[in-house]
Design a protein around this motif. Sequence first.
Motif, mmCIF file in Angstrom:
data_model
loop_
_atom_site.group_PDB
_atom_site.id
_atom_site.type_symbol
_atom_site.label_atom_id
_atom_site.label_comp_id
_atom_site.label_asym_id
_atom_site.label_seq_id
_atom_site.Cartn_x
_atom_site.Cartn_y
_atom_site.Cartn_z
ATOM 1 N N PRO A 190 0.827 -1.215 0.000
ATOM 2 C CA PRO A 190 0.000 0.000 0.000
ATOM 3 C C PRO A 190 0.855 1.256 0.000
ATOM 4 O O PRO A 190 2.028 1.225 0.386
ATOM 5 N N LEU A 191 0.277 2.360 -0.434
ATOM 6 C CA LEU A 191 0.958 3.649 -0.380
ATOM 7 C C LEU A 191 0.843 4.230 1.025
ATOM 8 O O LEU A 191 -0.175 4.091 1.699
ATOM 9 N N VAL A 192 1.912 4.883 1.456
ATOM 10 C CA VAL A 192 1.935 5.510 2.767
ATOM 11 C C VAL A 192 1.250 6.868 2.684
ATOM 12 O O VAL A 192 1.529 7.662 1.784
ATOM 13 N N GLY A 193 0.337 7.153 3.613
ATOM 14 C CA GLY A 193 -0.242 8.489 3.641
ATOM 15 C C GLY A 193 -1.609 8.549 4.270
ATOM 16 O O GLY A 193 -2.336 7.548 4.345
ATOM 17 N N VAL A 194 -1.953 9.749 4.761
ATOM 18 C CA VAL A 194 -3.295 10.066 5.238
ATOM 19 C C VAL A 194 -3.711 11.369 4.573
ATOM 20 O O VAL A 194 -2.862 12.216 4.240
ATOM 21 N N THR A 195 -5.006 11.543 4.367
ATOM 22 C CA THR A 195 -5.515 12.681 3.594
ATOM 23 C C THR A 195 -6.614 13.404 4.358
ATOM 24 O O THR A 195 -7.533 12.756 4.888
ATOM 25 N N ALA A 196 -6.509 14.727 4.407
ATOM 26 C CA ALA A 196 -7.578 15.576 4.938
ATOM 27 C C ALA A 196 -8.329 16.174 3.755
ATOM 28 O O ALA A 196 -7.714 16.693 2.819
ATOM 29 N N GLU A 197 -9.654 16.092 3.801
ATOM 30 C CA GLU A 197 -10.473 16.573 2.704
ATOM 31 C C GLU A 197 -11.253 17.815 3.103
ATOM 32 O O GLU A 197 -11.503 18.044 4.296
ATOM 33 N N GLU A 198 -11.611 18.615 2.075
ATOM 34 C CA GLU A 198 -12.346 19.864 2.286
ATOM 35 C C GLU A 198 -11.609 20.786 3.260
ATOM 36 O O GLU A 198 -12.191 21.360 4.177
ATOM 37 N N VAL A 199 -10.305 20.910 3.027
ATOM 38 C CA VAL A 199 -9.495 21.810 3.857
ATOM 39 C C VAL A 199 -9.680 23.235 3.330
ATOM 40 O O VAL A 199 -9.531 23.486 2.130
ATOM 41 N N GLN A 200 -9.972 24.171 4.215
ATOM 42 C CA GLN A 200 -10.162 25.571 3.830
ATOM 43 C C GLN A 200 -8.805 26.277 3.837
ATOM 44 O O GLN A 200 -8.202 26.475 4.882
#
Length: 521
Positions: free
Chosen positions: A64-74
């Motif tokens: 798997p790819l390493v990472g975490v994502t935050a969405e709808e960041v202002q």
Amino acid sequence: MSTWETAKDNWRVVLLVFMLVLSSLFLFAPAFEPSGSEGPAAQETATNLQYGLELSGGSRIRAPLVGVTAEEVQFGGDDTAEVEREVAAELETGDSSDVIARFSTNTSGTVELVSENATQSDLRDALDAAGYEYETVRDGVTDETRQQTIEVLESKINAAGLSGGTVRTIGDGDFVLIEVPNDDLSEVRDLVNSRGTVQIAAYHQVQRNNTTEYVNTTVIRQEDFQTVGTAQQGGQGPGPHVPVSVRQSEAERVQDQFVETGVAGQGGTECTYSDDPQSTEPCILIIRDGSVVSSFGMDPSLAQSMRNGEWAQDPQFILVTGSFERAQQVSVDLRAGALPAGLALDEGTATAISAAQGEDFKRDSLIIGLLAVFTVAGVVFFRYGDPKVAAPMVVTAFSEVVVLLGFAAFIQYPLDLSVIAGFIAVIGTGVDDLVIIADEVMAEGDVNSRRVFRSRFRKAFWVVGAAAATTIVAMAPLASPWLSLGDLQGFAIFTILGVLVGVLITRPAYGDILRALLTDR
């Protein structure tokens, strides 16, 4: 009956013969050879078939790819570079290369943290501390990062000369599958294990708080290079090195920074960083993934050209490394680029199959395939005892395999053990259907009338069609590209294709052959 009328009356047999001829062309004609057959990893075979790792040998990494994502960041009016710096400043590492910000709308977007061992709480804390509002935080990376990672991995494989390698996502896209034929697993693992971020820094002294200390000043980043050559042994010259040139738009800045930091000093500089980093003249450092790969001073003639401003007119030089292996790593990383996100190899799988083992699998697969054909032929002849019924049945079943092999050669689908299992399943299910047809046609003794034959054949074909539909429905989930089912996908795809070829081509052709052999009127 004329030849045209005979062909028209037996058009299903003509179609089967046409498909066999076409498949033979795909299998053996030079015009359909794989386009990459001239590469160093080309497979020398008598056919145009492409073999997977299990039948040719090589390495496979699934991770798997390493990472975490935050969405709808202002973003609040900040550009992506500023967002990356602000968020990175709140992380323990403080490295903006571990943060990727992208616009989704004019004012908001996504922020990804792709550092090793990154967690959702790390990203939440950094966003909160930086003052950016967000909606959700999830594991995984964005589609854009995933696609860029695949492109960079493909470039790395090609730049390293690993011909025939493929990179693709599997399952829901979180896992990346890398397959490289005829190469050692450790070599492939080393190639994809690092992000491949390369920077050129000036190592020099500065005055801080009435003390003198050494610092690294990044002068050249990966995007600043115009051209990157292949690794050179060096011979009697400077040793293993990589020839490079800098973008003209960055040349003057790079030149000024080397002069200001003292690297391009009067008469050049002599670097003793590897012996004593606290008592050396200014050095040039090659930093790969945060670690110093090599250190060297500047030649007097190069230093003089930078001091008088001539170098910026032709901004090229060589990066000297301590070994040819390091030169190869630097060259590959610079030419391919840095991975947007790394791979979590400890959470995936890695397998290697030697070329000799692949040849054994290939031979054993051929033996098992032939054994299946002859076993089926023996059972069929024992069951009916009439060559007019049994011989066409065996030939028709074998024709399905030839058509499937031709299709695999045409689309260059790599054959592996799961696909071979699919072929054997096709032989079994195909003969089952042909037995149903023969039994139904001959259920009430010999049939001489074509009208009676068609009636019985039509009844049998409904049963065959229903069985085919059931098989397709059952195999469809296994063939789905959205499920991470690995080798089962190839098995399902060719089983479904075999069923379709049987229902649309071979079963009707077998009916025409039986009709011609068993009926008089």
